[in-house]
Design a protein around this motif. Structure first.
Motif, PDB file in Angstrom:
ATOM      1  N   SER A 105      -4.038 -31.472 -50.360  1.00  0.00           N
ATOM      2  CA  SER A 105      -3.312 -31.123 -49.137  1.00  0.00           C
ATOM      3  C   SER A 105      -3.380 -32.212 -48.074  1.00  0.00           C
ATOM      4  O   SER A 105      -2.525 -32.269 -47.196  1.00  0.00           O
ATOM      5  N   LYS A 106      -4.405 -33.084 -48.149  1.00  0.00           N
ATOM      6  CA  LYS A 106      -4.560 -34.105 -47.110  1.00  0.00           C
ATOM      7  C   LYS A 106      -5.122 -35.397 -47.708  1.00  0.00           C
ATOM      8  O   LYS A 106      -6.079 -35.372 -48.468  1.00  0.00           O
ATOM      9  N   PHE A 115      -0.318 -35.896 -44.220  1.00  0.00           N
ATOM     10  CA  PHE A 115       0.030 -34.615 -44.834  1.00  0.00           C
ATOM     11  C   PHE A 115       1.446 -34.702 -45.417  1.00  0.00           C
ATOM     12  O   PHE A 115       2.230 -35.573 -45.067  1.00  0.00           O
ATOM     13  N   ASP A 116       1.738 -33.761 -46.266  1.00  0.00           N
ATOM     14  CA  ASP A 116       3.103 -33.614 -46.822  1.00  0.00           C
ATOM     15  C   ASP A 116       3.579 -34.873 -47.536  1.00  0.00           C
ATOM     16  O   ASP A 116       4.768 -35.212 -47.494  1.00  0.00           O
ATOM     17  N   ARG A 118       4.878 -36.778 -50.598  1.00  0.00           N
ATOM     18  CA  ARG A 118       5.594 -36.343 -51.809  1.00  0.00           C
ATOM     19  C   ARG A 118       4.841 -36.876 -53.025  1.00  0.00           C
ATOM     20  O   ARG A 118       4.933 -38.061 -53.352  1.00  0.00           O
ATOM     21  N   ASN A 467      -3.700 -21.447 -45.869  1.00  0.00           N
ATOM     22  CA  ASN A 467      -4.639 -22.518 -46.234  1.00  0.00           C
ATOM     23  C   ASN A 467      -6.088 -22.022 -46.175  1.00  0.00           C
ATOM     24  O   ASN A 467      -6.419 -21.026 -46.791  1.00  0.00           O
ATOM     25  N   ARG A 641       2.373 -25.700 -39.376  1.00  0.00           N
ATOM     26  CA  ARG A 641       3.798 -25.769 -39.717  1.00  0.00           C
ATOM     27  C   ARG A 641       4.296 -24.369 -40.047  1.00  0.00           C
ATOM     28  O   ARG A 641       3.685 -23.663 -40.858  1.00  0.00           O
TER      29      ARG A 641
END
Length: 785
Positions: A105-106, A115-116, A118, A467, A641
């Protein structure tokens, strides 16, 4: 000689400025729009074409049939790739991938958190099966161990600040990964896109054999992995698909299962079940590009042939002094080339002006450059088609005049030429009317999508992933329910706009042998069912008691497919959970309106990973702030988010709205170009009848009589085009609406409105010149004539 042709052409352009402006302007707009659409079409058709062995690469999908319901999944069981290479003739290689489902996740590098990203898990063969070149590293052995990482060039710059990343260490959820490969960025036209790639063996190590579950490479029950095959040339995909169905052990085979072998080149434009997807839009826009160019060409042909009489004397003199028909033909073709070149220059200026807006509209990153091969090909194709269609016929007509008749003044254009011009105007307005109808139908369908009741209360509801809050979620949700701005809070495990968890592992009272129910499944608590206001056809909601762990709620479609007249109280099994159906909820839309509502099973869980919050009216900001404070308490260092259901629904129909907007613009452009041509023809026709109009006015004709006389012929042509457009538009839009399981019905009001608009536009266009001619002084017109 060429210089002479161009000089004569330039002289005629300057002499007839209005007609030249209409011709050049119409062609320029047609070319600009045609080129932009052709470039977009070419970009869409070029997806995944860069792979050197692309014609032999295929993606596997699987379809499950349950009565009339068919579901297609893109995920495949882990063992199928191994057994396909081993047991099916013609299968040379295979590769499995899987996206990051929260596994990491990080990422942290130099005390910066990311984060996020791809990210995906890929097998080593990923870099040899596909043409994704490694700039640094070993393509044959990209992952020395499970702590290896391959990054793209842009990701290296974004997260490391340099492309010199080999050997650098980045932390992912506390584990240190070493960069062992640097890859060139994925092309924009790639259906596969990652920033970070981790070894697939991480997943294999995570899912090992245990007493209760098989290993990843032996688990035929979980369809989690995207799988690609490389087939030998000329291998039958139908035979491979049939062979894939025989690979599953007999004890695990399910009725109604069918594997699909989809060419990699089709992945972007076709659906996973191999049916047509976005390719329909590509075809429609390609047709629109052609018809807009055709409308512009029709203008040129009509005005050129209509004005042929004005150049009859010139043709006669040239023939008398020795010019052959071939020479005259070449001259008029070169004049057409001159017009087209001027139109092209103007078209390029229009493209440069519109390209940023066009990219924003289409979601592309197209750029205009004559060094771009796609752009040059699009321009060349548009110019060639336009020149052939519009340049040849006028040149043939003009070069065919009899010199003696032209000099004696006895030449008239044949009835066939006049009729041909009328046919061209009919074609113009037929196309314009079809586009008007299409715009109206698309608009009605989009309004229907926006206004249709979905079967639950979506207003003022947002969701976020729990989470690290998950371990304390029951107490956290209870606290959130009483927070400022919050009307209610609950948990569920899926998005309301995309419940993608399905299973055929079901049993119920009355199930017949070889019968299966492929049902969508989601978990929720009592509060979620109440907050979303699902309607109950019969039975009751969960009670949040321990007994609910063996209770199920199904939708009406599931009850019908299981042939249950009174489902409440009947036994039902989901996976290894034996229980009872306690309620039937009314069907609701958990996917887009493109898809039919399928069978759904809701099972009880006290807490699920996704938190849903309904805000009080007018207190959205307070509710979001309350949720964020609670989230940060358990997820320090992680960004909060959230998404509203309304926003998710908007994303769901983004392509549909974009299509509607493009239809509006294209219809407007087609109508504008058609009106340019009609205006030019009306001006010319009025000019040819100046003496007649003067005589009629002297004999007592009123202004309204003259306007009616001059407009009636054009309106008859437009009405004919409207009549012919009805079946064409109905067929095209019915085909477009077939993509929606829930759609409007096309009624006659659409055609009446489109026809009325077409008549009104044509009348306004023609009336300007008609009224001007009718108001002219007849004495002056008769004197000059």
């Amino acid at each position: 000689m060429l210089n002479n042709y161009l000089r004569i052409g330039w002289r005629n352009l300057r002499r007839y400025k209005m007609y030249s402006s209409i011709n050049i302007g119409g062609l320029a707009i047609g070319l600009a729009v045609g080129i932009l659409i052709l470039v977009w079409v070419q970009d869409e058709l070029s997806y995944d074409r860069f792979h050197e062995n692309g014609k032999n690469l295929y993606k596997l999908t699987v379809s499950f049939s349950s009565g009339s319901d068919v579901q297609t999944w893109e995920g495949m069981p882990g063992p199928i790739a191994i057994h396909a290479v081993k047991d099916i003739p013609g299968v040379q290689k295979a590769v499995r991938t899987r996206d990051n489902w929260g596994d990491v996740s990080k990422f942290t590098y130099n005390n910066n958190d990311f984060f996020d990203i791809r990210m995906g898990f890929v097998e080593p063969s990923f870099f040899t099966l596909f043409t994704f070149p490694l700039l640094k590293g070993d393509a044959q052995h990209p992952f020395p161990d499970n702590m290896s990482l391959v990054v793209t060039r842009s990701a290296a710059l974004k997260y490391f600040g340099t492309t010199d990343v080999m050997g650098k260490v980045i932390a992912g959820d506390g584990k240190n990964y070493v960069v062992t490969g640097l890859m060139e960025d994925f092309p924009e036209q790639s259906s596969i896109r990652y920033e970070f790639m981790l070894p697939f063996s991480i997943l294999q190590a995570k899912f090992v054999k245990s007493e209760s579950w098989p290993s990843l490479d032996a688990d035929w029950g979980d369809f989690y992995f995207t799988t690609y095959l490389q087939l030998a040339p000329n291998t039958s995909t139908a035979k491979v698909a049939a062979a894939l169905a025989t690979l599953r052990p007999d004890s695990n085979q399910e009725p109604g299962i069918k594997y699909n072998v989809q060419p990699l080149f089709d992945v972007h434009l076709y659906n996973p079940d191999l049916s047509e997807g976005a390719i329909k839009i590509v075809r429609i826009f390609l047709i629109i590009a052609v018809v807009i160019l055709l409308i512009a060409c029709v203008n040129y042909v009509n005005l050129s042939t209509a004005r042929a009489m004005q150049r009859a004397a010139e043709v006669g003199v040239r023939k008398i002094v020795g010019a052959s028909r071939r020479q005259l033909f070449i001259q008029f073709v070169w004049e057409s080339v001159l017009v087209f070149m001027l139109a092209l220059v103007l078209a390029i200026a229009i493209i440069l002006l519109l390209i940023p807006f066009y990219n924003n509209l289409t979601g592309k990153h197209l750029s205009f450059s004559l060094q771009n091969l796609q752009m040059v090909l699009a321009i060349g194709l548009a110019m060639l088609v336009t020149l052939i269609v519009a340049g040849i016929y006028p040149a043939v007509i003009l070069s065919s005049f009899n010199p003696l008749k032209t000099l004696k003044g006895g030449l008239t254009l044949s009835g066939s030429n006049v009729s041909f011009r009328r046919v061209l105007v009919v074609v113009q307005f037929l196309i314009a009317t079809v586009l008007i109808v299409s715009t109206l139908v698309v608009g009605q369908q989009l309004r229907y999508i926006k206004s249709k009741a979905l079967g639950y209360d979506k207003e003022n509801v947002f969701s976020f992933s729990s989470n690290q809050m998950y371990d304390h979620l029951e107490a956290a949700v209870q606290e959130l329910s009483a927070a400022p701005g919050v009307a209610a809070a609950a948990t569920a495990n899926h998005n309301m706009t995309g419940i993608d968890n399905s299973t055929g592992d079901t049993y119920w009272d009355g199930k017949e042998k070889n019968e299966t129910l492929i049902a969508h499944v989601f978990s929720a608590d009592k509060n979620f069912m109440e907050m979303m206001k699902f309607g109950f056809a019969e039975g009751q909601n969960f009670t949040n008691s321990k007994a609910d762990s063996a209770h199920f709620i199904i939708n009406e479609t599931a009850a019908k497919m299981m042939r249950m007249k009174d489902p409440v109280g009947k036994k039902f099994r989901l996976w290894d959970i034996d229980g009872t159906i306690i309620g039937v909820i009314k069907d609701f839309h958990y996917a887009s309106l493109h898809e039919k509502i399928g069978p759904l099973v809701v099972h009880y869980r006290p807490v699920s990973y996704k938190v849903y919050v309904k805000t009080k009216p007018g207190e959205m900001d307070k509710a979001v702030a309350s949720a964020e404070r609670l989230y940060k308490r358990y997820n320090a260092g992680f960004p909060f988010r959230y998404t509203f259901i309304d926003d998710n629904l908007n994303k769901l129909y983004k392509l549909d709205r974009r299509t509607g907007i493009l239809f509006n613009y294209f219809a407007g452009i087609a109508i504008f170009i058609s009106c340019l041509g009609l205006f030019g023809l009306a001006t010319f026709a009025t000019g040819q009848r100046v003496k007649e109009i003067g005589v009629r006015k002297v004999l007592g004709a009123s202004v309204s009589n003259i306007v009616t006389l001059l407009t009636s012929d054009f309106l008859k042509i437009v009405i004919i085009s409207i009549a012919l457009s009805v079946p064409v538009a109905w067929y095209i839009m019915n085909r477009w609406l077939e993509d929606y399981a829930y759609r409007i019905n096309i009624n006659w009001g659409v055609f009446i409105m489109a026809g009325g608009l077409a008549v009104a536009i044509a009348l306004l266009t023609v009336s300007f010149q008609a009224i001007k001619a009718a108001l002219a002084n007849p004495v002056r017109s008769l004197r000059t004539e």
